[in-house]
Every structure is written in structure tokens, then in C-alpha cells.
Design an enzyme around this catalytic site. Structure first.
Site, PDB file in Angstrom:
ATOM      1  N   TRP A  18       7.792   4.055  -3.198  1.00  0.00           N
ATOM      2  CA  TRP A  18       9.054   4.758  -2.918  1.00  0.00           C
ATOM      3  C   TRP A  18       9.876   4.893  -4.194  1.00  0.00           C
ATOM      4  O   TRP A  18      10.358   5.962  -4.546  1.00  0.00           O
ATOM      5  CB  TRP A  18       9.812   3.961  -1.848  1.00  0.00           C
ATOM      6  CG  TRP A  18      11.120   4.524  -1.405  1.00  0.00           C
ATOM      7  CD1 TRP A  18      11.306   5.483  -0.454  1.00  0.00           C
ATOM      8  CD2 TRP A  18      12.424   4.135  -1.863  1.00  0.00           C
ATOM      9  NE1 TRP A  18      12.656   5.722  -0.296  1.00  0.00           N
ATOM     10  CE2 TRP A  18      13.362   4.908  -1.146  1.00  0.00           C
ATOM     11  CE3 TRP A  18      12.887   3.204  -2.790  1.00  0.00           C
ATOM     12  CZ2 TRP A  18      14.739   4.790  -1.333  1.00  0.00           C
ATOM     13  CZ3 TRP A  18      14.258   3.090  -2.983  1.00  0.00           C
ATOM     14  CH2 TRP A  18      15.170   3.879  -2.262  1.00  0.00           C
ATOM     15  N   LYS A 112      28.489  -4.174  -2.824  1.00  0.00           N
ATOM     16  CA  LYS A 112      27.567  -5.030  -2.067  1.00  0.00           C
ATOM     17  C   LYS A 112      27.687  -4.812  -0.569  1.00  0.00           C
ATOM     18  O   LYS A 112      28.789  -4.708  -0.030  1.00  0.00           O
ATOM     19  CB  LYS A 112      27.877  -6.491  -2.351  1.00  0.00           C
ATOM     20  CG  LYS A 112      27.701  -6.826  -3.785  1.00  0.00           C
ATOM     21  CD  LYS A 112      26.578  -7.799  -3.985  1.00  0.00           C
ATOM     22  CE  LYS A 112      26.251  -7.802  -5.462  1.00  0.00           C
ATOM     23  NZ  LYS A 112      24.996  -8.428  -5.755  1.00  0.00           N
ATOM     24  N   SER A 437      24.900 -11.325 -24.630  1.00  0.00           N
ATOM     25  CA  SER A 437      23.698 -10.574 -24.985  1.00  0.00           C
ATOM     26  C   SER A 437      24.038  -9.420 -25.923  1.00  0.00           C
ATOM     27  O   SER A 437      25.109  -8.820 -25.828  1.00  0.00           O
ATOM     28  CB  SER A 437      23.023 -10.045 -23.732  1.00  0.00           C
ATOM     29  OG  SER A 437      23.898  -9.226 -23.017  1.00  0.00           O
ATOM     30  N   ARG A 519      16.399   0.828  -7.844  1.00  0.00           N
ATOM     31  CA  ARG A 519      16.312  -0.451  -8.535  1.00  0.00           C
ATOM     32  C   ARG A 519      15.944  -1.578  -7.573  1.00  0.00           C
ATOM     33  O   ARG A 519      16.585  -1.795  -6.561  1.00  0.00           O
ATOM     34  CB  ARG A 519      17.630  -0.776  -9.229  1.00  0.00           C
ATOM     35  CG  ARG A 519      17.476  -1.913 -10.194  1.00  0.00           C
ATOM     36  CD  ARG A 519      18.776  -2.305 -10.846  1.00  0.00           C
ATOM     37  NE  ARG A 519      18.763  -3.732 -11.078  1.00  0.00           N
ATOM     38  CZ  ARG A 519      18.180  -4.315 -12.120  1.00  0.00           C
ATOM     39  NH1 ARG A 519      17.608  -3.579 -13.036  1.00  0.00           N
ATOM     40  NH2 ARG A 519      18.173  -5.621 -12.245  1.00  0.00           N
ATOM     41  N   CYS A 520      14.873  -2.294  -7.947  1.00  0.00           N
ATOM     42  CA  CYS A 520      14.427  -3.417  -7.133  1.00  0.00           C
ATOM     43  C   CYS A 520      14.552  -4.694  -7.952  1.00  0.00           C
ATOM     44  O   CYS A 520      14.467  -4.656  -9.176  1.00  0.00           O
ATOM     45  CB  CYS A 520      12.969  -3.225  -6.736  1.00  0.00           C
ATOM     46  SG  CYS A 520      12.696  -1.730  -5.777  1.00  0.00           S
ATOM     47  N   GLU A 669      35.183  -9.609 -16.152  1.00  0.00           N
ATOM     48  CA  GLU A 669      34.902  -8.186 -16.204  1.00  0.00           C
ATOM     49  C   GLU A 669      35.893  -7.468 -15.311  1.00  0.00           C
ATOM     50  O   GLU A 669      36.047  -7.813 -14.146  1.00  0.00           O
ATOM     51  CB  GLU A 669      33.482  -7.907 -15.722  1.00  0.00           C
ATOM     52  CG  GLU A 669      33.109  -6.456 -15.810  1.00  0.00           C
ATOM     53  CD  GLU A 669      32.614  -5.903 -14.501  1.00  0.00           C
ATOM     54  OE1 GLU A 669      31.540  -5.322 -14.500  1.00  0.00           O
ATOM     55  OE2 GLU A 669      33.305  -6.056 -13.481  1.00  0.00           O
ATOM     56  N   HIS A 698      29.884  -0.561 -19.507  1.00  0.00           N
ATOM     57  CA  HIS A 698      28.926   0.120 -18.626  1.00  0.00           C
ATOM     58  C   HIS A 698      28.700   1.563 -19.008  1.00  0.00           C
ATOM     59  O   HIS A 698      27.878   2.251 -18.411  1.00  0.00           O
ATOM     60  CB  HIS A 698      29.383   0.009 -17.170  1.00  0.00           C
ATOM     61  CG  HIS A 698      29.540  -1.416 -16.753  1.00  0.00           C
ATOM     62  ND1 HIS A 698      30.717  -2.108 -16.907  1.00  0.00           N
ATOM     63  CD2 HIS A 698      28.651  -2.303 -16.250  1.00  0.00           C
ATOM     64  CE1 HIS A 698      30.547  -3.354 -16.492  1.00  0.00           C
ATOM     65  NE2 HIS A 698      29.311  -3.501 -16.094  1.00  0.00           N
ATOM     66  N   CYS A 730      31.668  -7.381 -20.600  1.00  0.00           N
ATOM     67  CA  CYS A 730      30.434  -7.997 -20.076  1.00  0.00           C
ATOM     68  C   CYS A 730      29.397  -8.018 -21.203  1.00  0.00           C
ATOM     69  O   CYS A 730      29.672  -7.572 -22.315  1.00  0.00           O
ATOM     70  CB  CYS A 730      29.947  -7.198 -18.861  1.00  0.00           C
ATOM     71  SG  CYS A 730      28.726  -8.055 -17.843  1.00  0.00           S
TER      72      CYS A 730
HETATM   73  N1  GLN Z   1      25.764 -13.861 -20.955  1.00  0.00           N
HETATM   74  C1  GLN Z   1      25.296 -12.795 -20.136  1.00  0.00           C
HETATM   75  C2  GLN Z   1      25.102 -11.540 -20.983  1.00  0.00           C
HETATM   76  O1  GLN Z   1      25.841 -11.346 -21.880  1.00  0.00           O
HETATM   77  C3  GLN Z   1      26.245 -12.486 -19.021  1.00  0.00           C
HETATM   78  C4  GLN Z   1      25.689 -11.428 -18.125  1.00  0.00           C
HETATM   79  C5  GLN Z   1      26.537 -11.094 -16.918  1.00  0.00           C
HETATM   80  O2  GLN Z   1      27.711 -11.185 -16.932  1.00  0.00           O
HETATM   81  N2  GLN Z   1      25.940 -10.641 -15.873  1.00  0.00           N
HETATM   82  O3  GLN Z   1      24.251 -10.743 -20.740  1.00  0.00           O
HETATM   83 ZN    ZN Z   2      29.460  -9.812 -16.837  1.00  0.00          ZN
END
Ligand code: GLN
Ligand code: ZN
Length: 764
Positions: A18, A112, A437, A519-520, A669, A698, A730
Site C-alpha cells: 500500500w 494524533k 541531531s 509513513r510506517c 518545540e 520543519h 527541534c
Molecule cells: N535529540 C533529538 C534530535 O535532535 C531530539 C529529537 C526529537 O525531539 N524528536 O534529533
Molecule cells: Zn523535538
């Protein structure tokens, strides 16, 4: 005869066909015709499977091109104005534009679905005249009948829940929207009745959440209108995820059946039936097979439960069913040939759950085929499973008991820690940092794969990761950031990475479930006691710290997030699983501190989504979640600075809990509700370190300095500059390298300007 019933079946297909079909269509590798015919094939296969398994009431219209809520809003013609829709049929293209955005219009928000990890597209009611564009349940019913000769049970999202989940209206317009949409529901049901449909499943999961007197009047109105308009059509009013509210009134609604969850909220639902009885003329849909977890049911226990229900309602009026749609579990265990047998033997995915439903139905009807042998087999399998060494780690229980007896408090209160940390870290005012990250470039992902496949040895892979860390330490220094990170290049995923290194986890090969759209996700399985084997993040963090004089922030995922994004064992409470994770992570935190890492961040993005649906249970969940966080972080010295990070949800209603986590610094966030969050600090003072995310990661767009300046200025109106941190909102793993560097450069520029302004103010 008692009947068997399913509330919905996963749509992704045994091999995620799918997902692949959708993505090939979006990439223009197949055309619409091909997409629709591939999807039809998958859909019919799923119906045949359920028929062959022996399910009596097979759901249709649970299948979707993306999401069942979006199906409902497009069926009702509720297309946001920015898509310039002029009525009539909603094309596949428009449908996907609402879900994913187009050149000219942003996608609808997603959020959600109750307390699951499934995300639905939020309907926007706004300034639109609804109209019935298509009768989806009818088409699905006709297809099943014509193609497979199945007398199916169409599924329809109930009107009350639909409007509750929508946005774009004020609270006092709730009933206006119900009144506006009710005639369309009448039309749908009347057409179904005419087509000879016998049962329709109307999903109203919102009935498990607090209902006011006005709500109840509205619900009574909806169902009496629907029942009168299509008197021959039988409605199964289906609830799930918890026990229903206002039981006595809800069961008296003029519908033919009531579906209750006897897995989640079983105790209360049962008690209601015992205390208040169940109407003699209605069918009881008994959700006894868990649609939310991957373990085998305890058939003899569920059999007993069904037996007692049968005594109450009679056998013509009982359906044995899944507790909710099977959408939330993976498809089939057949491909799981790598799992340890002792674990696999006690697991059940959707297809195995079909078998359980049918076995229980046959047993309760006394046409026992295989039920008794199954019970014996299961008993033996569970005995082996329960004896696994990893499920009997007594010392973990003992240590956690001892830890729980302590206050789990930092040795020094925040005010004093603050000064000590300032002295040690020598950070400027408005310190800058990132969330952990850095971009997971193609090379990074390829390197990881080569290493996993064994084509690269450990040494080669380590050298690659170190080179990446080197590069990014230099970039961060050049940008002038104050607190650096190593970049998380060695991690695929913030839960999997830890699960693979901790004891008590297994990973499946094919345990995919839909998260949103195509997305899975493949949640890890916590089957045993969680144990710490060896440090997990030490190597990379220490390496990064060796490359720079600036402080490097260690980075790990917190206990609640790991738990909420896994399938967990059922024999101990979630609270205890959280503590086991916390105790393991506490040992990681201690190892980082011992190695000289001055700042440690414990990410908890998923705390909010685990919040129980029942308001009376929420505080206790928050309390033990916070205790678990403190178990992870409280043993460090006063000079070690603890950070945390949260995302994805509105936090203004849990500021008090956030404060009691007692982190030295939290980053939140806020891209989607920045104003709201800042507003909540007007009412509540927040004393500890905080970063509100001065730009939205984002989007690939690089925000200008001025945009970040205005974010900073607004925040500084309600928060003291002494505690304010400057960071993106984030992690940056999904961004491109150049975007990331450009945006961070602007962020540092905005910070320098803000610092200068503050200095001028103090001089004046
Ligand atoms: N430390 C994680 C990152 O920077 C935090 C990820 C998140 O907030 N979902 O990717
Ligand atoms: Zn985050």
C-alpha cells in the site's frame, strides 16, 4: 449464534504494498488508474483473508487512500478554502493535496488519533457549505458484494466524534456544525438502507472522553434522527480505547448495538454492565482481542469473560470482536523468521488476531475446533516465555524499589545549582545551542547501512562517524554556538538506537504499523526486564568533547519516550516499565558524567502523547512520568547541567509538571503554537532555564534574522534573560546541510544583537 466481528484491518499490506503504491503515484511512476487498481487488489485481498479466516462481520470502508478522517471530510465536501474547490467530486489529486500540501496551499494539519501513534488529517470546518460528494461506505459495500459476494459491514466515522476532532469553529458553534452535517449523514444512511445493508458500524471513540449534559443531548439528537431516517438499517455504535462515559444514557440510544472495549477500560465497562445491566434488545459488541498490542490473548480468560457476557445478553446478541481497529498492529507474523521462538510463540499480529477471534467465537458457540488444543499450546508457550532469564532480573526490581524510597531529588536546589553551573560553564547570557541531531545526509545513511550489512567493519564505520563529528564540531565553533553537540550520526532513530543496546528489547523484521499517510513505523518490542549492559552514547560524546574547549552536551532519549514508542509487555504496569528504563538510563547519565561531560540532555518528546484519555487518570500518569525522568537524572552533581527537550504538542496545560521535572534547562518545540505557549508564561512564572525554539526546523526555508529577533523579543517580555536559551525548535536531522548552517548563522546573529540590546538596557 454468537458472531465474530472485526472493527478494521490494517491497510498497509503484508509487505507494505500500500505504502509503495502511494509513493509510486506521488513520484509519478504510476498513474492514477494504476494506483486505484493496485489499491483495489490489496483491499479485496484483505477482505478475502478475513472471509477465509471465518469472520462473520467483515468491515469495509476502513480502507483508505491515506486516512479515514480525511475520507470523511472529503466525502462531506469539507475542503479548506485555500484549495479553491468548487464542489462536486473530490479528485485523487485534490485529496492528496489536502494531506500533503501543494505548490500554492499548505497541507491540513495532522494530529494524533486519540492516544495512539496514528495521525489523522484534522478537518477544517471554517466557512464552507458541506455537501455529500460521494457515499464511500456504500461504494465499499457494493464492491465487497459484487466482487467477493461478501455481505459486509460498512464503517463510518460518527458525526459527534468527527466534529469533536475538527477545528475551525468556536465551542459554541459545535451544535451548529452537527446540525449542518446531520442531513448528510441521514442521506448516507438512507442510501445504505436502500442498498440492503444490514449493519453499519458507526465509530464514536469520543464517547470514552468526558461528556457534558449538552454533549449528551446532542448525541441523543443525532442518533434518534439517524434511527428514524433509516429504520431498517442496524447501527452498531462502536466505542474503543477506553470505557464509555455516561453508560446508562448511551446504552439507551436508539441503535441496534453497542460496541465496548473489553481490553482497555475493561474493568469499568464490565462494572457498568454488572451494575446497570444491558438493554435486552441490543447487540453487545465485545472487544476482547487487543487491537493495540502484539501479544497473544489469554484465550481461557477471555472465554470466561465472554461466557459471563453471554449469560447477560444471550447468544443472538453477542459479537466477539477486536477491541479497536487492527490498524494499530502489524499485519502478519509469517515473515517474522528472525525472532527468538520463545517470544514469537506468544505474539499475535492482525492475522493471528483474526484466528483468535474466530476460535473464541467457536468456543463460545460450543463448536470447538482447535480451541482447547490452542489453550494448551499457549499455556506451554507462555510458561517458556515467562521463564526467560531476561524476564526475571530480580536485582533490577530490588534496586528500583530502593530508588523509589528516596526522593529522587537533585542534591542542591535549582537556584544554587544555577550559580555553580554558571561558574563552571562560563556561558554568556542567552546561550546558544541545538537540540542534538545534525543532517542525516545520504552518505551518513549509506555508511550505516554498509556497516549493518557487514560490508564495512567496525573500524571503518567508526572512522567515518568520527570524521563527521570532527566536521560538525568545526562548523559549530565557526558559527559561534556556545554549547555543542556531537550530531547523532550513529543513530537511525532515537528509540531503536537505545533499544538495540539495552537488555529486554527485541526488534521485528516486519512489525510495521501506519503512523501517518504512507509513513510506517516499526516499534521495538519490550518483552523483558530492561537492563543496562554498557554505555551507549559515551564513545561519540567523549570523542566530540575531546575536539573542542566548548562544552559538549551528551544526548539520550528519556524513559517515557522509549516506552511510548515501543510495544510493551503486559504483565507489569507501564509505570514499572518506565522505572526500569529510567534506572538503565540513569547508569548512562552517570557514565557520561564520570567521563567529564558537563551537560546531559534527556529528550522526552513523547510525554504528552501518552497522556491517558480519562482526565481523572492524567495526573497520576504525569506524576510517575516525572518520577521516571528524575530517576534518570537526579544522581548527578550540582555542577552537571541537565537539559531536556519536548515536542509535538501543546504544553501549556502541563507547565506545572514540566517544572517539577527539575531540569536545569528545557527546550520546547513550539513552531505551531508559539504565541500560545509564550502566553502561558504570562500567567505562570517559569524559574529554570528554558529555550522556546526561535525557528521552525520543519521547513526547508531559512528564516531571516529579523524573524528570530522578534521571537526572542517576544519571549523576553515574559521570561528573564537570565534563564533564556536560544536554539532551533527541534533536532536538525531532516534538514539539508546548507539550510542548517545558514539558519544557525542567522540564529547566532540574532542572539548577538539581542545580547547587545540587553547590555545597553543595563547601562541605561
Ligand atoms: N535529540 C533529538 C534530535 O535532535 C531530539 C529529537 C526529537 O525531539 N524528536 O534529533
Ligand atoms: Zn523535538
Amino acid at each position: 449464534m454468537v458472531k465474530s466481528s472485526v472493527l478494521g484491518y490494517p491497510r498497509i499490506g503484508e509487505q507494505r504494498q500500500w505504502k509503495k503504491a502511494l509513493e509510486s503515484f506521488w513520484n509519478e511512476q504510476i498513474n492514477e488508474q494504476q494506483l486505484l487498481s493496485q489499491l483495489q487488489e490489496i483491499r479485496l485481498q484483505h477482505l478475502s483473508k478475513q472471509k477465509e479466516a471465518g469472520i462473520d462481520l467483515i468491515p469495509v470502508n476502513d480502507f483508505s487512500l491515506y486516512d479515514q478522517v480525511l475520507d470523511t471530510s472529503t466525502m462531506l465536501g469539507l475542503i479548506p478554502q485555500r484549495f479553491q474547490y468548487n464542489g462536486g467530486e473530490v479528485s485523487t489529486q485534490l485529496y492528496y493535496e489536502i494531506a500533503r500540501g501543494s505548490k500554492d496551499a499548505t497541507a491540513s494539519e495532522m494530529t494524533k488519533w486519540f492516544n495512539t501513534n496514528y495521525h489523522y488529517i484534522v478537518p477544517e470546518l471554517g466557512n464552507i457549505e458541506p455537501q455529500l460528494t460521494v457515499n464511500r461506505p456504500l461504494l465499499a459495500y457494493q464492491e465487497a458484494k459484487q466482487q467477493l459476494n461478501i455481505e459486509s459491514k460498512p464503517v463510518l466515522l460518527g458525526l459527534f466524534t468527527f466534529v469533536k476532532l475538527s477545528k475551525g469553529y468556536k465551542a459554541d458553534q459545535f451544535n451548529t456544525w452537527i446540525e449542518k452535517l446531520l442531513p448528510l449523514y441521514v442521506q448516507i444512511l438512507q442510501q445504505l438502507e436502500q442498498a440492503g445493508v444490514q449493519w453499519i458500524q458507526v465509530d464514536e471513540p469520543a464517547l470514552v472522553q468526558q461528556l457534558s449534559d449538552e454533549d449528551l443531548v446532542i448525541i441523543q439528537n443525532i442518533y434518534s434522527v439517524l434511527a428514524q431516517s433509516a429504520p431498517k438499517l442496524q447501527i452498531m455504535l462502536q466505542t474503543y480505547f477506553e470505557s464509555i462515559e455516561r453508560y446508562e444514557e448511551i446504552v439507551q440510544l436508539p441503535v441496534a448495538g453497542i460496541g465496548l472495549d473489553f481490553v482497555h477500560g475493561a474493568k469499568q465497562n464490565l462494572q457498568h454492565i454488572k451494575q446497570s445491566g444491558f438493554p435486552a434488545n441490543k447487540v453487545l459488541g465485545a472487544g476482547v482481542i487487543d487491537g493495540r498490542n502484539i501479544w497473544k490473548a489469554n484465550l481461557s480468560e477471555q472465554h470466561q469473560l465472554l461466557q459471563s457476557l453471554k449469560e447477560k445478553v444471550g447468544d443472538e446478541q453477542l459479537w466477539v470482536q477486536s477491541s479497536c481497529s487492527l490498524l494499530h498492529v502489524p499485519v502478519s507474523l509469517t515473515r517474522e523468521d528472525k525472532l527468538p521462538e520463545a517470544i514469537r510463540n506468544v505474539m499475535a499480529y492482525a492475522d493471528e488476531k483474526l484466528v483468535e477471534i474466530v476460535q473464541l467465537t467457536q468456543a463460545i458457540n460450543c463448536v470447538d475446533i482447535g480451541y482447547l488444543t490452542q489453550i494448551e499450546q499457549d499455556k506451554a508457550a507462555f510458561a517458556i516465555f515467562n521463564n526467560l532469564e531476561q524476564r526475571n532480573q530480580q536485582q533490577v526490581y530490588a534496586t528500583i524499589d530502593d530508588l523509589k524510597k528516596t526522593g529522587l531529588e537533585r542534591s542542591v536546589p535549582f537556584a544554587n545549582r544555577y550559580d555553580e553551573q554558571q561558574q563552571k560553564l562560563e556561558l554568556p547570557i542567552l546561550p546558544t545551542t541545538t537540540i542534538g541531531s545534525f543532517p542525516q545526509s545520504l552518505e551518513v545513511r549509506q555508511a550505516r547501512q554498509l556497516w549493518r550489512k557487514g560490508e564495512w567493519n567496525e573500524e571503518r564505520y567508526n572512522a567515518f562517524i568520527e570524521a563527521e563529528i570532527d566536521r560538525w564540531i568545526i562548523i559549530q565553533e565557526q558559527l559561534g554556538l556556545d554549547v555543542l553537540v556531537h550530531g547523532e550520526f550513529e543513530r537511525t532513530d532515537m528509540v531503536e538506537f537505545f533499544g538495540e543496546k539495552l537488555g529486554g528489547f527485541v526488534f521485528t523484521k516486519n512489525g510495521w504499523v501506519q503512523s501517518y499517510g504512507s509513513r510506517c513505523v516499526k516499534p521495538p518490542v519490550i518483552y523483558g526486564d530492561v537492563t543496562f549492559n554498557e554505555p551507549m552514547t559515551l564513545k561519540e560524546t567523549v570523542y566530540a568533547q575531546e575536539q573542542t574547549k566548548k562544552p559538549v552536551k551528551g544526548m539520550l532519549t528519556g524513559p517515557i519516550t522509549i516506552m511510548n514508542w515501543s510495544f510493551v509487555r503486559q504483565d507489569i504496569a507501564r509505570e514499572e516499565i518506565a522505572y526500569q528504563l529510567a534506572y538503565a538510563l540513569r547508569q548512562e547519565v552517570e557514565a557520561l558524567e564520570a567521563a567529564g561531560i558537563p551537560i546531559i540532555q534527556v529528550d522526552e518528546p513523547a510525554v504528552r502523547e501518552g497522556l491517558p484519555l480519562k482526565s481523572e487518570e492524567q495526573q497520576s500518569y504525569l506524576d510517575w512520568s516525572i518520577r521516571a525522568f528524575r530517576m534518570t537524572t537526579s544522581s548527578v552533581q550540582a555542577t552537571t547541567q541537565i537539559h531536556t527537550h519536548m515536542c509535538y504538542c501543546d504544553f501549556h496545560d502541563m507547565i506545572a509538571s514540566i517544572e517539577s521535572m527539575d531540569a536545569d534547562v528545557i527546550s520546547i518545540e513550539t513552531s505551531r503554537s508559539h504565541g500560545e505557549l509564550i502566553g502561558s508564561f504570562e500567567q505562570n512564572t517559569y524559574p529554570q532555564g528554558i529555550g522556546l525554539g526561535v525557528y521552525d526546523i520543519h521547513s526547508p526555508r531559512v528564516p531571516a534574522v529579523a524573524e528570530m529577533t522578534s521571537m526572542i523579543d517576544r519571549a523576553l517580555q515574559v521570561l528573564s534573560p537570565k534563564i533564556f536559551w536560544i536554539n532551533p525548535d527541534c533536532g536538525l536531522k531532516t534538514r539539508k546541510e546548507t539550510e542548517t548552517i545558514d539558519a544557525l548563522r542567522n540564529m547566532v546573529t540574532a542572539t548577538l544583537e539581542a545580547r547587545e540590546k540587553l547590555q545597553l538596557q543595563t547601562v541605561e
